[in-house]
Each structure stands twice: as C-alpha cells, then as structure tokens.
Design an enzyme around this catalytic site. Structure first.
Site, PDB file in Angstrom:
ATOM      1  N   TYR A 162     -52.570  26.628 -23.233  1.00 42.40           N
ATOM      2  CA  TYR A 162     -51.389  25.996 -23.821  1.00 42.40           C
ATOM      3  C   TYR A 162     -51.689  24.612 -24.389  1.00 42.40           C
ATOM      4  O   TYR A 162     -51.291  24.288 -25.516  1.00 42.40           O
ATOM      5  CB  TYR A 162     -50.308  25.895 -22.753  1.00 42.40           C
ATOM      6  CG  TYR A 162     -49.018  25.242 -23.190  1.00 42.40           C
ATOM      7  CD1 TYR A 162     -48.147  25.870 -24.067  1.00 42.40           C
ATOM      8  CD2 TYR A 162     -48.666  23.982 -22.698  1.00 42.40           C
ATOM      9  CE1 TYR A 162     -46.955  25.278 -24.454  1.00 42.40           C
ATOM     10  CE2 TYR A 162     -47.468  23.381 -23.070  1.00 42.40           C
ATOM     11  CZ  TYR A 162     -46.617  24.026 -23.949  1.00 42.40           C
ATOM     12  OH  TYR A 162     -45.443  23.419 -24.325  1.00 42.40           O
ATOM     13  N   LYS A 166     -50.971  23.010 -28.313  1.00 39.63           N
ATOM     14  CA  LYS A 166     -50.019  21.937 -28.589  1.00 39.63           C
ATOM     15  C   LYS A 166     -50.710  20.726 -29.212  1.00 39.63           C
ATOM     16  O   LYS A 166     -50.099  19.992 -29.992  1.00 39.63           O
ATOM     17  CB  LYS A 166     -49.281  21.539 -27.311  1.00 39.63           C
ATOM     18  CG  LYS A 166     -48.181  22.511 -26.925  1.00 39.63           C
ATOM     19  CD  LYS A 166     -47.120  22.608 -28.020  1.00 39.63           C
ATOM     20  CE  LYS A 166     -45.959  23.506 -27.620  1.00 39.63           C
ATOM     21  NZ  LYS A 166     -44.907  23.581 -28.662  1.00 39.63           N
TER      22      LYS A 166
END
Length: 247
Positions: A162, A166
């Site tokens: 993740y 991002k």
C-alpha cells in the site's frame, strides 16, 4: 455556474459520505464513479437526499481498468456536462500488511494498479473538463503510509504494498501542481477511519476499531477541500483535520 463534483469509489465508505455531503447542497451535480453502476450499493446513491436543483450521475470507473476514466468522460459529456470543478480521487485498495521482505509481487502490483496507475488514468481523463472550470481542483486521497520523509512516524506499520502505491499518488499530485498553474492539486489524508478498509487494518493489528468516525473525517475533509486555494493548498499533503503531513 453550478458546481460539478466527481467522486471515485462513491458507493461505500468515505466516497459515499462525500457524495452525500455535496449532494445535499443546492445547485450541484455530483458524478458518482463506481466499479459497477448496476450494483445495489451504487443504485442506492440515486436515492440520497438532494438539495434544491441538485442531481447525481452514476458512471463506471474501475480504477484497475485503463480505459474506464476516458469512457466515463464520454458518458459525462453525453449527459450534457461541460465542465468539472472538483475531482476527488477516493477509490483505492489496502488489503495487505506485510513488510518489504515478505510482500508478494501480486499484492504489490495489485495496489500499484489501482492506487497508482488508477490515479494517473483519472488525471489524464478529467483534464479537459477541469480546464473548463473557473476554479478547478484535483484532490487525491493520500496516506501517511505513503510518506518518505515522515516514514519514521509510521515505521511500526508494515505496508510494502500500500505505502509505495500511495507514494506514487503523492508524486503525481505534487508534480501536477507544478505543471498546471491554473489548477489546485493536493492530497488529503483521511487518517485511520471506521470504514471497511479501516476495520480490516484494525483487525490485522489486534484493535477493536479505527479511531476516527466516517462522519468526523468527511466533515473535516470537505472543509479542507472547500477552503482550498492554489496559494495555500496546492502541492501540499494535507490531513483531514487541517494539519499537514510531510511528503
């Protein structure tokens, strides 16, 4: 001119709450982008309370499908919408919490496809309609887990799938700010919220629930978005409570 908002990931969690907030205002058009417009959770959006003169339009955007944003723009234009004032890139995934030495290539690629590439597809597709707005804004949902210079503040959380996805979002938005002098582009970090995604993370780390309610978070996010200007917000990594987190 009526305000036009486009929100991705609109049929659940933060996206749904953002749609609901803007749709309750008068004389706005909310474009709700969802993976499956025929799903019951998507159709339910059309029954949300609407302010006087306001309306909602459902379009299909699956962030993992390269052609979806461009196809959605064609549908938007076919519906008679000639500009978009604010894009809120909210759609994303976070379903893997493993360290760099353990993360699977499949998980890494899946997060990059949706969060990273998906944001780029959206930026490029909406650009012509944002250019027709008198005060265009592109807002991406960021994350402290994608921060490089602030990594030590979240170092205890493994996020090798993740976090990098991002970080890509952060780079794209900051670069978008510098490349487009007429656009207000920035990120907003919602923090750890009581959504399905948030509860998954809480369960993974042995917590009962995330600390922030959806209502509290969205109220703050909308306030940050509404008050944003290029001079004070453009190119920044903001937080839902009005503070700022390092890139």
């Amino acid at each position: 001119m009526a305000q036009v908002y486009l929100v991705t990931g609109a049929n659940r969690g933060l996206g749904k709450a953002i749609v609901e907030t803007y749709l309750a205002r008068s004389d706005v058009t909310v474009i709700a982008a969802v993976r499956d417009p025929k799903a019951s959770t998507s159709k339910a959006l059309e029954s949300l309370p609407k302010g006087k003169g306001s309306k909602i339009l459902l379009v299909k955007i699956d962030s993992s499908v390269a052609g979806d944003p461009a196809a959605a723009i064609k549908d938007i234009q076919a519906a008679g919408i000639t500009h978009i004032d604010t894009v809120i890139a909210n759609a994303g995934i976070s379903d893997d919490f493993t360290p760099v030495t353990k993360v699977s290539i499949d998980a890494f690629q899946r997060h990059m496809d949706v969060n990273g590439y998906g944001t780029l597809y959206l930026i490029q597709a909406v650009d012509p309609l944002l250019a027709k707005s008198q005060n265009p804004k592109f807002v991406a949902v960021g994350s402290a887990l994608g921060s490089i210079s602030g990594m030590e503040q979240r170092a205890q959380m493994p996020s090798a799938a993740y976090g990098p996805s991002k970080a890509v979002v952060h780079w794209l938005i900051r670069k978008l700010h510098f490349e487009n002098p007429g656009l207000t582009a920035f990120c907003v970090d919602p923090g750890w919220v009581q959504t399905d995604m948030g509860y998954f993370g809480a369960k993974t780390f042995g917590m009962e629930k995330p600390p922030t309610t959806v209502e509290e978070c969205v109220k703050g996010m909308v306030s940050v978005i509404d008050s944003a200007s290029r001079e004070k917000s453009g190119g920044h990594n903001l937080v839902w409570d009005g503070s700022e987190f390092p890139w």
